[in-house]
Design a protein around this motif. Structure first.
Motif, PDB file in Angstrom:
ATOM      1  N   ARG A 107       8.953   2.460   9.019  1.00 34.10           N
ATOM      2  CA  ARG A 107       8.012   1.353   8.777  1.00 34.10           C
ATOM      3  C   ARG A 107       6.954   1.793   7.769  1.00 34.10           C
ATOM      4  O   ARG A 107       6.470   2.908   7.803  1.00 34.10           O
ATOM      5  CB  ARG A 107       7.353   0.936  10.077  1.00 34.10           C
ATOM      6  CG  ARG A 107       8.341   0.340  11.047  1.00 34.10           C
ATOM      7  CD  ARG A 107       7.698   0.132  12.357  1.00 34.10           C
ATOM      8  NE  ARG A 107       7.515   1.450  12.978  1.00 34.10           N
ATOM      9  CZ  ARG A 107       7.099   1.642  14.210  1.00 34.10           C
ATOM     10  NH1 ARG A 107       6.794   0.619  14.945  1.00 34.10           N
ATOM     11  NH2 ARG A 107       6.977   2.837  14.704  1.00 34.10           N
ATOM     12  N   THR A 110       2.183  -1.283   6.270  1.00 28.52           N
ATOM     13  CA  THR A 110       1.810  -2.649   6.625  1.00 28.52           C
ATOM     14  C   THR A 110       1.870  -2.897   8.119  1.00 28.52           C
ATOM     15  O   THR A 110       1.295  -3.864   8.601  1.00 28.52           O
ATOM     16  CB  THR A 110       2.734  -3.655   5.920  1.00 28.52           C
ATOM     17  OG1 THR A 110       4.082  -3.402   6.308  1.00 28.52           O
ATOM     18  CG2 THR A 110       2.604  -3.545   4.419  1.00 28.52           C
ATOM     19  N   TYR A 111       2.557  -2.054   8.867  1.00 26.06           N
ATOM     20  CA  TYR A 111       2.684  -2.268  10.316  1.00 26.06           C
ATOM     21  C   TYR A 111       1.325  -2.233  10.990  1.00 26.06           C
ATOM     22  O   TYR A 111       0.965  -3.128  11.754  1.00 26.06           O
ATOM     23  CB  TYR A 111       3.615  -1.219  10.923  1.00 26.06           C
ATOM     24  CG  TYR A 111       3.761  -1.346  12.420  1.00 26.06           C
ATOM     25  CD1 TYR A 111       4.596  -2.306  12.964  1.00 26.06           C
ATOM     26  CD2 TYR A 111       3.043  -0.531  13.291  1.00 26.06           C
ATOM     27  CE1 TYR A 111       4.738  -2.448  14.331  1.00 26.06           C
ATOM     28  CE2 TYR A 111       3.167  -0.660  14.656  1.00 26.06           C
ATOM     29  CZ  TYR A 111       4.013  -1.626  15.168  1.00 26.06           C
ATOM     30  OH  TYR A 111       4.144  -1.764  16.521  1.00 26.06           O
ATOM     31  N   GLU A 112       0.553  -1.198  10.700  1.00 20.10           N
ATOM     32  CA  GLU A 112      -0.755  -1.057  11.339  1.00 20.10           C
ATOM     33  C   GLU A 112      -1.705  -2.153  10.868  1.00 20.10           C
ATOM     34  O   GLU A 112      -2.487  -2.689  11.654  1.00 20.10           O
ATOM     35  CB  GLU A 112      -1.343   0.323  11.029  1.00 20.10           C
ATOM     36  CG  GLU A 112      -2.428   0.730  11.971  1.00 20.10           C
ATOM     37  CD  GLU A 112      -2.760   2.196  11.855  1.00 20.10           C
ATOM     38  OE1 GLU A 112      -3.923   2.527  12.144  1.00 20.10           O
ATOM     39  OE2 GLU A 112      -1.895   2.983  11.470  1.00 20.10           O
ATOM     40  N   ALA A 114      -0.836  -5.183   9.975  1.00 22.79           N
ATOM     41  CA  ALA A 114      -0.402  -6.470  10.524  1.00 22.79           C
ATOM     42  C   ALA A 114      -0.646  -6.580  12.021  1.00 22.79           C
ATOM     43  O   ALA A 114      -0.968  -7.651  12.525  1.00 22.79           O
ATOM     44  CB  ALA A 114       1.079  -6.696  10.224  1.00 22.79           C
ATOM     45  N   THR A 115      -0.485  -5.468  12.752  1.00 18.81           N
ATOM     46  CA  THR A 115      -0.573  -5.532  14.215  1.00 18.81           C
ATOM     47  C   THR A 115      -1.862  -4.966  14.786  1.00 18.81           C
ATOM     48  O   THR A 115      -2.222  -5.268  15.915  1.00 18.81           O
ATOM     49  CB  THR A 115       0.596  -4.772  14.867  1.00 18.81           C
ATOM     50  OG1 THR A 115       0.499  -3.393  14.521  1.00 18.81           O
ATOM     51  CG2 THR A 115       1.932  -5.345  14.425  1.00 18.81           C
ATOM     52  N   GLY A 116      -2.535  -4.114  14.031  1.00 18.33           N
ATOM     53  CA  GLY A 116      -3.734  -3.463  14.547  1.00 18.33           C
ATOM     54  C   GLY A 116      -3.412  -2.326  15.498  1.00 18.33           C
ATOM     55  O   GLY A 116      -4.299  -1.769  16.129  1.00 18.33           O
ATOM     56  N   GLN A 117      -2.148  -1.963  15.618  1.00 16.75           N
ATOM     57  CA  GLN A 117      -1.727  -0.887  16.519  1.00 16.75           C
ATOM     58  C   GLN A 117      -1.243   0.301  15.702  1.00 16.75           C
ATOM     59  O   GLN A 117      -0.765   0.158  14.583  1.00 16.75           O
ATOM     60  CB  GLN A 117      -0.594  -1.372  17.417  1.00 16.75           C
ATOM     61  CG  GLN A 117      -0.961  -2.531  18.293  1.00 16.75           C
ATOM     62  CD  GLN A 117       0.226  -3.032  19.082  1.00 16.75           C
ATOM     63  OE1 GLN A 117       1.340  -2.553  18.930  1.00 16.75           O
ATOM     64  NE2 GLN A 117      -0.006  -4.011  19.933  1.00 16.75           N
ATOM     65  N   HIS A 118      -1.374   1.461  16.304  1.00 14.77           N
ATOM     66  CA  HIS A 118      -0.862   2.657  15.649  1.00 14.77           C
ATOM     67  C   HIS A 118       0.651   2.679  15.741  1.00 14.77           C
ATOM     68  O   HIS A 118       1.243   2.143  16.679  1.00 14.77           O
ATOM     69  CB  HIS A 118      -1.439   3.922  16.308  1.00 14.77           C
ATOM     70  CG  HIS A 118      -2.918   4.023  16.174  1.00 14.77           C
ATOM     71  ND1 HIS A 118      -3.531   4.265  14.969  1.00 14.77           N
ATOM     72  CD2 HIS A 118      -3.911   3.894  17.092  1.00 14.77           C
ATOM     73  CE1 HIS A 118      -4.840   4.297  15.150  1.00 14.77           C
ATOM     74  NE2 HIS A 118      -5.088   4.069  16.438  1.00 14.77           N
ATOM     75  N   ARG A 119       1.267   3.317  14.783  1.00 14.90           N
ATOM     76  CA  ARG A 119       2.731   3.408  14.784  1.00 14.90           C
ATOM     77  C   ARG A 119       3.185   4.328  15.909  1.00 14.90           C
ATOM     78  O   ARG A 119       2.706   5.437  16.062  1.00 14.90           O
ATOM     79  CB  ARG A 119       3.219   3.957  13.449  1.00 14.90           C
ATOM     80  CG  ARG A 119       3.069   2.967  12.340  1.00 14.90           C
ATOM     81  CD  ARG A 119       3.481   3.511  11.025  1.00 14.90           C
ATOM     82  NE  ARG A 119       4.570   4.461  11.113  1.00 14.90           N
ATOM     83  CZ  ARG A 119       5.139   4.978  10.063  1.00 14.90           C
ATOM     84  NH1 ARG A 119       4.746   4.653   8.877  1.00 14.90           N
ATOM     85  NH2 ARG A 119       6.116   5.834  10.191  1.00 14.90           N
ATOM     86  N   TYR A 122       9.983   4.433  18.185  1.00 17.70           N
ATOM     87  CA  TYR A 122      10.789   3.758  19.186  1.00 17.70           C
ATOM     88  C   TYR A 122      11.968   4.615  19.647  1.00 17.70           C
ATOM     89  O   TYR A 122      12.743   4.177  20.483  1.00 17.70           O
ATOM     90  CB  TYR A 122      11.337   2.447  18.632  1.00 17.70           C
ATOM     91  CG  TYR A 122      10.324   1.345  18.483  1.00 17.70           C
ATOM     92  CD1 TYR A 122       9.021   1.485  18.928  1.00 17.70           C
ATOM     93  CD2 TYR A 122      10.682   0.143  17.918  1.00 17.70           C
ATOM     94  CE1 TYR A 122       8.105   0.469  18.792  1.00 17.70           C
ATOM     95  CE2 TYR A 122       9.772  -0.886  17.778  1.00 17.70           C
ATOM     96  CZ  TYR A 122       8.482  -0.715  18.221  1.00 17.70           C
ATOM     97  OH  TYR A 122       7.589  -1.728  18.096  1.00 17.70           O
TER      98      TYR A 122
END
Length: 149
Positions: A107, A110-112, A114-119, A122
């Protein structure tokens, strides 16, 4: 001499319905993506079809052949064992494909945003879910065998 028909087997109404569905799906893809993205989508689609047919299919067909030999699936009572391996393996493979960027940490930044969460990787979660699928499948197999006896 017998008359030769060009047909795919399901009849003309079905073919017209399918053609309409493909037309609507193509129009929706074109409308949603724009012309520049349409080329990239086409390349991705052709590439994924080639990757499946030339790479993935020979791999999973070979693995299935090995599983058939290992479980001796030529006997009717052994087919259940093979299917109790196939189903969770298919589930694990589909989950891997769906969550591939998260499992392999591909990822972008942009993940952090867009979501406000740390990577979070999975990979461990995918392994736990895959293990649970296999465990559940083998519990069901054990219950089925116990009932048969």
């Amino acid at each position: 001499m017998a008359e030769r028909r060009l047909s795919y087997g399901a009849g003309a109404p079905h073919a017209v319905l399918l053609l309409g569905c493909f037309t609507i799906a193509g129009w929706a893809a074109f409308f949603a993506s724009g012309q520049a993205s349409l080329w990239r989508m086409g390349v991705w689609f052709v590439g994924s079809a080639v990757a499946h047919d030339w790479v993935l299919f020979p791999i999973y067909a070979g693995v299935d052949r090995l599983l058939r030999r290992a479980t001796r699936a030529d006997r009717p009572d052994r087919i259940a064992v093979l299917n109790h391996i196939r189903v969770p393996a298919l589930g694990a493979a589909l989950l891997f494909l769906v969550f591939l960027p998260g499992i392999l940490d591909l990822r972008g930044g942009t993940y952090e945003a867009a979501t406000g969460q740390h990577r979070v990787s999975y990979a461990i979660r995918w392994l736990w879910v895959s293990g649970a699928l296999f465990l559940l499948s083998f519990v069901v197999l054990a219950i089925r065998r116990a009932r048969r006896r």
